[in-house]
Design an enzyme around this catalytic site. Structure first.
Site, PDB file in Angstrom:
ATOM      1  N   HIS A   1      30.182  58.385  73.471  1.00  0.00           N
ATOM      2  CA  HIS A   1      28.908  58.822  72.873  1.00  0.00           C
ATOM      3  C   HIS A   1      27.850  58.743  73.983  1.00  0.00           C
ATOM      4  O   HIS A   1      27.987  59.394  75.016  1.00  0.00           O
ATOM      5  CB  HIS A   1      28.626  57.919  71.662  1.00  0.00           C
TER       6      HIS A   1
ATOM      7  N   PHE B   1      32.006  65.930  79.180  1.00  0.00           N
ATOM      8  CA  PHE B   1      32.536  67.233  78.746  1.00  0.00           C
ATOM      9  C   PHE B   1      33.053  67.129  77.317  1.00  0.00           C
ATOM     10  O   PHE B   1      33.553  66.085  76.900  1.00  0.00           O
ATOM     11  CB  PHE B   1      33.688  67.682  79.661  1.00  0.00           C
TER      12      PHE B   1
ATOM     13  N   HIS C   1      32.690  68.275  73.016  1.00  0.00           N
ATOM     14  CA  HIS C   1      31.802  67.882  71.921  1.00  0.00           C
ATOM     15  C   HIS C   1      32.520  68.109  70.600  1.00  0.00           C
ATOM     16  O   HIS C   1      33.261  69.087  70.457  1.00  0.00           O
ATOM     17  CB  HIS C   1      30.500  68.688  71.956  1.00  0.00           C
TER      18      HIS C   1
ATOM     19  N   ARG D   1      21.684  71.784  74.703  1.00  0.00           N
ATOM     20  CA  ARG D   1      20.857  70.881  75.503  1.00  0.00           C
ATOM     21  C   ARG D   1      21.287  70.898  76.968  1.00  0.00           C
ATOM     22  O   ARG D   1      20.464  70.805  77.874  1.00  0.00           O
ATOM     23  CB  ARG D   1      20.938  69.465  74.917  1.00  0.00           C
TER      24      ARG D   1
ATOM     25  N   ASP E   1      25.145  65.102  78.351  1.00  0.00           N
ATOM     26  CA  ASP E   1      25.234  63.921  79.211  1.00  0.00           C
ATOM     27  C   ASP E   1      25.657  64.252  80.640  1.00  0.00           C
ATOM     28  O   ASP E   1      25.387  63.478  81.562  1.00  0.00           O
ATOM     29  CB  ASP E   1      26.218  62.906  78.617  1.00  0.00           C
TER      30      ASP E   1
HETATM   31  N1  CMC Z   1      37.953  65.884  79.075  1.00  0.00           N
HETATM   32  C1  CMC Z   1      39.198  66.391  78.986  1.00  0.00           C
HETATM   33  N2  CMC Z   1      39.714  66.849  77.847  1.00  0.00           N
HETATM   34  C2  CMC Z   1      38.938  66.821  76.766  1.00  0.00           C
HETATM   35  C3  CMC Z   1      37.620  66.332  76.794  1.00  0.00           C
HETATM   36  C4  CMC Z   1      37.148  65.847  78.013  1.00  0.00           C
HETATM   37  N3  CMC Z   1      35.917  65.352  78.102  1.00  0.00           N
HETATM   38  N4  CMC Z   1      37.073  66.424  75.563  1.00  0.00           N
HETATM   39  C5  CMC Z   1      38.021  66.955  74.791  1.00  0.00           C
HETATM   40  N5  CMC Z   1      39.141  67.178  75.508  1.00  0.00           N
HETATM   41  C6  CMC Z   1      40.381  67.755  75.042  1.00  0.00           C
HETATM   42  C7  CMC Z   1      41.253  66.680  74.415  1.00  0.00           C
HETATM   43  O1  CMC Z   1      42.073  66.023  75.360  1.00  0.00           O
HETATM   44  C8  CMC Z   1      42.046  67.503  73.436  1.00  0.00           C
HETATM   45  O2  CMC Z   1      42.991  68.231  74.162  1.00  0.00           O
HETATM   46  P1  CMC Z   1      44.475  68.507  73.573  1.00  0.00           P
HETATM   47  O3  CMC Z   1      44.243  69.293  72.315  1.00  0.00           O
HETATM   48  O4  CMC Z   1      45.160  69.258  74.664  1.00  0.00           O
HETATM   49  O5  CMC Z   1      45.055  67.152  73.305  1.00  0.00           O
HETATM   50  C9  CMC Z   1      41.017  68.500  72.914  1.00  0.00           C
HETATM   51  O6  CMC Z   1      40.102  68.683  73.978  1.00  0.00           O
HETATM   52  C10 CMC Z   1      40.271  68.012  71.686  1.00  0.00           C
HETATM   53  O7  CMC Z   1      39.668  66.764  72.023  1.00  0.00           O
HETATM   54  P2  CMC Z   1      39.316  65.595  71.020  1.00  0.00           P
HETATM   55  O8  CMC Z   1      39.151  64.323  71.783  1.00  0.00           O
HETATM   56  O9  CMC Z   1      40.271  65.607  69.872  1.00  0.00           O
HETATM   57  O10 CMC Z   1      37.931  66.104  70.485  1.00  0.00           O
HETATM   58  P3  CMC Z   1      36.893  65.224  69.717  1.00  0.00           P
HETATM   59  O11 CMC Z   1      36.140  66.161  68.875  1.00  0.00           O
HETATM   60  O12 CMC Z   1      37.525  64.061  69.043  1.00  0.00           O
HETATM   61  O13 CMC Z   1      36.048  64.631  70.920  1.00  0.00           O
HETATM   62  C11 CMC Z   1      34.416  63.902  72.335  1.00  0.00           C
HETATM   63  C12 CMC Z   1      34.730  64.826  71.164  1.00  0.00           C
HETATM   64  C13 CMC Z   1      32.951  64.071  72.700  1.00  0.00           C
HETATM   65  C14 CMC Z   1      34.683  62.450  71.928  1.00  0.00           C
HETATM   66  C15 CMC Z   1      35.317  64.287  73.535  1.00  0.00           C
HETATM   67  O14 CMC Z   1      35.060  65.598  73.910  1.00  0.00           O
HETATM   68  C16 CMC Z   1      35.148  63.321  74.686  1.00  0.00           C
HETATM   69  O15 CMC Z   1      35.763  62.252  74.695  1.00  0.00           O
HETATM   70  N6  CMC Z   1      34.319  63.692  75.697  1.00  0.00           N
HETATM   71  C17 CMC Z   1      34.027  62.798  76.801  1.00  0.00           C
HETATM   72  C18 CMC Z   1      32.943  61.816  76.422  1.00  0.00           C
HETATM   73  C19 CMC Z   1      31.593  62.468  76.317  1.00  0.00           C
HETATM   74  O16 CMC Z   1      31.201  63.246  77.172  1.00  0.00           O
HETATM   75  N7  CMC Z   1      30.862  62.122  75.270  1.00  0.00           N
HETATM   76  C20 CMC Z   1      29.483  62.613  75.042  1.00  0.00           C
HETATM   77  C21 CMC Z   1      29.418  63.458  73.810  1.00  0.00           C
HETATM   78  S1  CMC Z   1      27.927  64.454  73.672  1.00  0.00           S
HETATM   79  C22 CMC Z   1      26.589  63.360  73.743  1.00  0.00           C
HETATM   80  C23 CMC Z   1      26.548  62.448  72.592  1.00  0.00           C
HETATM   81  O17 CMC Z   1      26.347  62.882  71.450  1.00  0.00           O
HETATM   82  O18 CMC Z   1      26.664  61.248  72.776  1.00  0.00           O
END
Ligand code: CMC
Length: 374
Positions: free
Chosen positions: A221, A258, A260, A269, A311
Site C-alpha cells: 500500500h 507497479f 493496482h 495520479r 507511488d
Molecule cells: N510487479 C510484478 N507483477 C505484478 C505486480 C508488480 N508490482 N503487480 C501485479 N503483478 C502481477 C501479479 O504477479 C499477478 O501476475 P500473475 O497473474 O502472472 O500471477 C497479476 O499481476 C495480478 O496481481 P495481483 O497481486 O493478484 O493483483 P492485486 O490486485 O492483488 O495487487 C497490488 C494489487 C497493488 C497489491 C499489486 O499490484 C502490488 O503488489 N504492487 C506492488 C506494490 C505497490 O506498488 N503498491 C502500491 C499500490 S497503489 C498506491 C496505494 O494505494 O497505496
C-alpha cells in the site's frame, strides 16, 4: 438475515463493501466529490481539497481562510508528545513514530461527543498534528528542538519550514502540494477501509486514524513509494536496471510501485506526477536516475503489461526534493488523513457495523480430549 456465505472473493476483489459520496475511482476517472483529479491537481491547494473532502463542497475565500486558521491554531504539539518523540529509539521507522504520535495526540483531544461537528474539530486537529509530528521527529533526531509553526504558510510550506528550518522554494512547495492533492483520497483502499471498520464499532476518530496508519505502512500500500525509490537506487545504469527487472519478473517477484487493484489502464495520479520526474531530474542534474526510472517502467510494461501506480514517480520526486526516504510514507499520511477523516465522518453518520463472514476451512467438529490424555 441471509445465511448465505457462498460468494467468496479473495482480498474482497471486486466486492462493493459500502457506499460513498466522497470519491469515485474507475478506469476513466478519479473524482473527489465530483471534481476531476486533473483539475484539482492543476488548480487547487491541498487545503482546498481537504475542505472539499470533509465538507462536500469547495470552500469560498472566507471559508478557506477560516479553515487554514483553524489548522494553524492546532499545529503546536503538547510538550508531553514532544517528550515521547524524543524517547522513541532512533531506529524506529517514522511510520511507527507517527502511529504512536497520532495515538498520543488523541489523548489530548478527547471529547465525549461523536457528532459531526465534534468529528470535524478532531479531523482538523489530526490534519494539523501529522506534519508537526513528522517535522518534530526529524528535528529531534537531528538533536534540535521542534520549531514553532510559522503562521501564514501553506500546509506544504509549513511542513518544509518546520522540518528543515527554512522557507520552502516555490518549486518545493508547489510539487509537495501537488503530491498531497494526489494522495489525499482514493475511495475504499485498504487503509481507508481499515478506518471505516474501526469507525463502524463506534471507536473514536483517533483510533480509526491509527488503524489506517498501521495499514498504510505496508509496501503493498503506501509503503510502496519508499520501496520504489530503493529499487531505483539499486542501479547505476538503465541496462543494469533492465537486466535486474527481467530476472525479477521471471522469478515472479513483485516490482514495487507497479500494478493496482482497480486500475487496469494506468493510474491517473501517476500520469499527472510523471512529468516532474524528468523536470526535477534535469534541475538536479540526475538525468541518469530518470533514465533508470524509465528503463524499469519500460521493462515491466514489455514483460507484464503493468503500469506504474502513483507511488512509482512519487518516490523519485520526493528524492529529488531532498526528503529522506523514511518520511515518504508519512507524507502520504499527511495527505490521506483528509480522506480518512472524510470517510470516518461519512461512516459515522450513516453507520452499520462492518462485520463480514468467513468460509471455514478448519478441522471438522471433533471431540475434546482432556489434557492428561493428549
Ligand atoms: N510487479 C510484478 N507483477 C505484478 C505486480 C508488480 N508490482 N503487480 C501485479 N503483478 C502481477 C501479479 O504477479 C499477478 O501476475 P500473475 O497473474 O502472472 O500471477 C497479476 O499481476 C495480478 O496481481 P495481483 O497481486 O493478484 O493483483 P492485486 O490486485 O492483488 O495487487 C497490488 C494489487 C497493488 C497489491 C499489486 O499490484 C502490488 O503488489 N504492487 C506492488 C506494490 C505497490 O506498488 N503498491 C502500491 C499500490 S497503489 C498506491 C496505494 O494505494 O497505496
Amino acid at each position: 438475515m441471509s445465511e448465505s456465505v457462498d460468494t467468496y472473493h479473495p482480498g474482497l476483489e471486486g466486492v462493493i463493501a459500502g457506499e460513498t459520496a466522497i470519491c469515485c475511482v474507475d478506469q476513466g476517472r478519479l473524482l473527489y466529490r465530483g471534481y476531476d483529479i486533473a483539475d484539482l491537481a492543476r488548480h487547487a491547494s491541498f487545503e482546498e481539497c481537504a475542505f472539499l473532502l470533509l465538507h462536500g463542497e469547495l470552500p469560498t475565500t472566507e471559508q478557506l481562510a477560516l479553515f487554514k486558521q483553524q489548522i494553524d491554531g492546532e499545529r503546536e504539539l503538547p510538550g508531553a508528545v514532544v517528550d515521547v518523540l524524543r524517547a522513541i529509539p532512533r531506529q524506529a521507522p517514522m511510520m511507527d513514530v507517527l502511529r504512536t504520535g497520532v495515538s498520543l495526540c488523541g489523548n489530548f483531544s478527547s471529547a465525549k461527543s461523536q457528532g459531526r461537528s465534534s468529528l470535524l474539530t478532531r479531523a482538523v486537529r489530526v490534519l494539523a498534528a501529522v506534519p508537526s509530528l513528522i517535522a518534530a521527529r526529524l528535528r529531534v533526531l537531528d538533536g534540535k528542538w521542534p520549531l514553532e509553526p510559522k503562521p501564514g504558510l501553506s500546509h506544504a510550506g509549513q511542513f518544509i519550514y518546520m522540518a528543515f528550518g527554512r522557507e520552502p522554494t516555490e518549486l518545493e512547495e508547489r510539487v509537495l502540494n501537488l503530491t498531497l492533492v494526489l494522495y489525499a483520497e482514493h475511495e475504499f483502499n485498504a487503509s481507508t477501509f481499515a478506518a471505516r471498520v474501526c469507525t463502524s464499532t463506534l471507536s473514536g476518530l483517533h483510533s480509526s486514524v491509527v488503524a489506517a496508519i498501521g495499514t498504510l505502512k505496508g509496501p503493498l500500500h503506501g509503503g510502496a513509494n519508499e520501496a520504489a525509490l530503493s529499487l531505483i537506487e539499486k542501479f547505476q545504469s538503465s541496462a543494469e536496471a533492465r537486466r535486474w527487472v527481467e530476472e525479477a519478473l521471471a522469478h515472479k517477484q513483485k516490482i514495487m510501485g507497479f500494478g493496482h487493484r482497480v486500475y487496469r489502464n494506468g493510474d491517473h495520479r501517476a500520469f499527472i506526477l510523471e512529468p516532474y520526474v524528468d523536470e526535477l531530474a534535469r534541475m538536479r542534474n540526475e538525468q541518469w536516475r530518470a533514465e533508470v526510472y524509465h528503463a524499469i517502467k519500460e521493462t515491466v510494461w514489455a514483460k507484464k503489461q503493468i503500469h506504474p501506480n502513483v507511488d512509482y514517480p512519487c518516490g523519485l520526486v520526493y528524492h529529488f526534493l531532498g526528503f529522506p526516504s523514511d518520511i515518504f510514507t508519512p507524507l502520504f499520511v499527511m495527505a490521506r488523513v483528509a480522506g480518512w477523516c472524510a470517510h470516518i465522518i461519512e461512516q459515522h453518520v450513516n453507520n452499520r457495523l462492518i462485520r463480514p463472514r468467513s468460509r471455514y476451512t478448519g478441522a471438522p467438529a471433533r471431540a475434546f480430549v482432556p489434557l492428561t490424555e493428549r
